[in-house]
Design an enzyme around this catalytic site. Structure first.
Site, PDB file in Angstrom:
ATOM      1  N   SER A 136       0.773  -1.332  -0.161  1.00  0.00           N
ATOM      2  CA  SER A 136       0.093   0.004   0.083  1.00  0.00           C
ATOM      3  C   SER A 136       0.942   1.119  -0.162  1.00  0.00           C
ATOM      4  O   SER A 136       2.025   1.318   0.385  1.00  0.00           O
ATOM      5  CB  SER A 136      -0.820  -0.009   1.381  1.00  0.00           C
ATOM      6  N   TYR A 160      -2.383   5.725  -4.111  1.00  0.00           N
ATOM      7  CA  TYR A 160      -3.349   6.598  -4.020  1.00  0.00           C
ATOM      8  C   TYR A 160      -2.789   7.932  -4.650  1.00  0.00           C
ATOM      9  O   TYR A 160      -1.905   8.235  -4.852  1.00  0.00           O
ATOM     10  CB  TYR A 160      -3.677   7.066  -2.688  1.00  0.00           C
ATOM     11  N   THR A 186      -6.249   2.931  -6.540  1.00  0.00           N
ATOM     12  CA  THR A 186      -7.437   2.780  -5.633  1.00  0.00           C
ATOM     13  C   THR A 186      -8.272   3.956  -6.019  1.00  0.00           C
ATOM     14  O   THR A 186      -7.933   4.951  -5.643  1.00  0.00           O
ATOM     15  CB  THR A 186      -7.260   2.470  -4.128  1.00  0.00           C
ATOM     16  N   HIS A 300     -13.754  -1.667  -0.453  1.00  0.00           N
ATOM     17  CA  HIS A 300     -12.594  -1.200   0.552  1.00  0.00           C
ATOM     18  C   HIS A 300     -12.862  -1.963   1.893  1.00  0.00           C
ATOM     19  O   HIS A 300     -12.653  -1.301   2.768  1.00  0.00           O
ATOM     20  CB  HIS A 300     -12.736   0.195   0.680  1.00  0.00           C
TER      21      HIS A 300
END
Ligand SMILES: Cc1cc2nc3c(=O)[nH]c(=O)nc-3n(C[C@H](O)[C@H](O)[C@H](O)COP(=O)(O)O)c2cc1C
Length: 403
Positions: A136, A160, A186, A300
């Protein structure tokens, strides 16, 4: 009348089994966990309340997550009998390449909070078991350190899009240089979801030393000792932060992003592109038309919009609309191998799991993640055999009836 006799020692003796006592407490704990739900229970005991709640929790009234899990629980699996299932093959294909099992480890932020071994532990299990791992943007181990921990693992990087586009470009360049195979964008976080458990617990990053946390130290000494005696807990891809996760997301992320920005992304990243967080048939079509290689149906894990569509419910229509132009994956609510089998039967090419492996991580570090993967894999194989199916390709919508 039944004729009775006194028990004979010679008859009892062969029934007595002494099991060797397992001295290692982690092994003992993990051996006792027979399901992901068992691992969740252990995780809850092993970690401070605010850490468990950050992982386990969802947004607002947590209806999205509850509905996703309850659809899995309430669906019916429909077997065909008298099929040869002497050899069940769980392999599938992700991004056009073979994968040992039909699930990947989803990106999860702040993984070293759940257990000090964090992302490195998860990616090592991924490497051993041939499971793809997604790091992530909110990770607590750097892009390069994750690559060093498991050089042979299939690694993807989740992005992101920040207000500061140059920062994103830098991350993509680093992921490329470190051998990451794919980029996962995302798209369900224009703003942060309302994680009420975090607010109620006063959960912040880094964990604040309040009276509450000091009391908690006494209850979870091992977790606190590990926190305080290992590398400081910070985000690896951004400068340190002092506040809640939601505040951080809102400060960084760009709510003005649109489909047109995919062009910018395509110019920065020439590898496979996975778009995660699609929730309707229309959007699945839009992102595939814009060049996505994979659409991930996901809300999510219920952590963003509450009362969002249940991904499994939307899946058959999305699979039909995409019609092989891209791969369709799904996540949210998966707690067992049977859940994964149901998703594949309803048209998913593969799935991703988040909390399932995090519960394992909290329950026992790397060995706990391995236990979670082992449980899911065994359940997938057994469910396929019981359904009368020996390969993933043979699963079809007739194997599932949705309520
Ligand atoms: C603790 C936690 C942190 C997460 N962090 C991220 C993240 O940084 N980026 C992201 O795209 N998704 C994130 N997710 C969502 C997961 O990638 C995935 O969509 C979700 O966990 C799937 O649902 P499940 O937990 O029921 O399997 C996170 C989920 C959890 C539980």
């Amino acid at each position: 009348m039944t004729e009775r006799q006194l028990p004979q020692w010679s008859a009892l003796k062969p029934l007595l089994r002494t099991r060797p006592i397992e001295l290692d407490p982690t092994t003992r704990r993990l051996e006792r966990a027979l399901s992901i739900t068992d691992l969740r229970r252990t995780a809850r005991r092993r970690t401070p309340r605010s850490v468990f709640d950050y992982t386990d929790g969802a947004a607002d009234a947590e209806i999205s997550l509850r509905r996703a899990r309850s659809l899995f629980r309430n669906l019916e699996l429909r077997p065909s009998v008298l099929r040869d299932v002497s050899a069940v093959d769980t392999t599938t294909s992700m991004l056009g390449r073979p994968a040992a099992v039909p699930f990947a480890f989803a990106p999860t932020g702040f993984t070293r909070l759940m257990h000090h071994e964090g992302e490195s532990a998860v990616v090592r299990v991924a490497q051993r078991r041939g499971i793809p791992y997604t790091l992530s943007t909110m990770g607590t181990t750097s892009i390069e350190d994750v690559a060093t921990a498991a050089p042979e693992a299939r690694r993807w990087f989740q992005l992101y899009v920040w207000k500061d586009r140059a920062a994103g470009e830098d991350l993509m360049a680093r992921a490329k240089a470190a051998g990451y195979e794919a980029l996962m964008l995302t798209v369900d976080v224009p703003v942060a979801g309302a994680r009420l458990r975090d607010v109620r617990n006063g959960f912040s990053i880094p964990p604040a030393l309040t009276l509450k946390t000091v009391v908690d130290t006494a209850l979870h000494p091992a977790w606190w000792l590990n926190l305080l005696t290992t590398r400081p807990l910070t985000f690896a891809s951004m400068s340190s932060w002092d506040g809640t996760v939601a505040e951080l997301l809102d400060a960084l992320f760009d709510p003005s992003m649109t489909l047109a920005d995919l062009e910018w992304l395509r110019a920065c990243w020439d590898g496979p592109l996975i778009i995660k967080g699609v929730q309707t048939v229309q959007d699945a079509r839009r992102v595939v038309d814009a060049g996505a290689d994979v659409v991930v149906l996901s809300n999510h894990g219920g952590r963003q919009l509450d009362r969002a569509p249940v991904p499994l419910r939307v899946l058959p229509d999305v699979a039909e609309a995409v019609d092989g132009r891209a791969e369709v994956w799904m996540d949210t609510g998966i707690l067992s191998g049977a859940d994964i089998v149901a998703a594949l039967a309803l048209g998913a090419d593969a799935t991703m799991v988040g909390r399932a492996y995090l519960y394992g991580l909290m329950a026992g570090g790397e060995r706990g993640v391995d236990r979670a993967a082992e449980i899911l894999t065994t359940e997938i194989r057994r469910t396929m055999a019981l359904l009368g199916v020996s390969s993933v390709a043979d699963l079809n919508p007739d194997h599932v009836r949705l309520p």
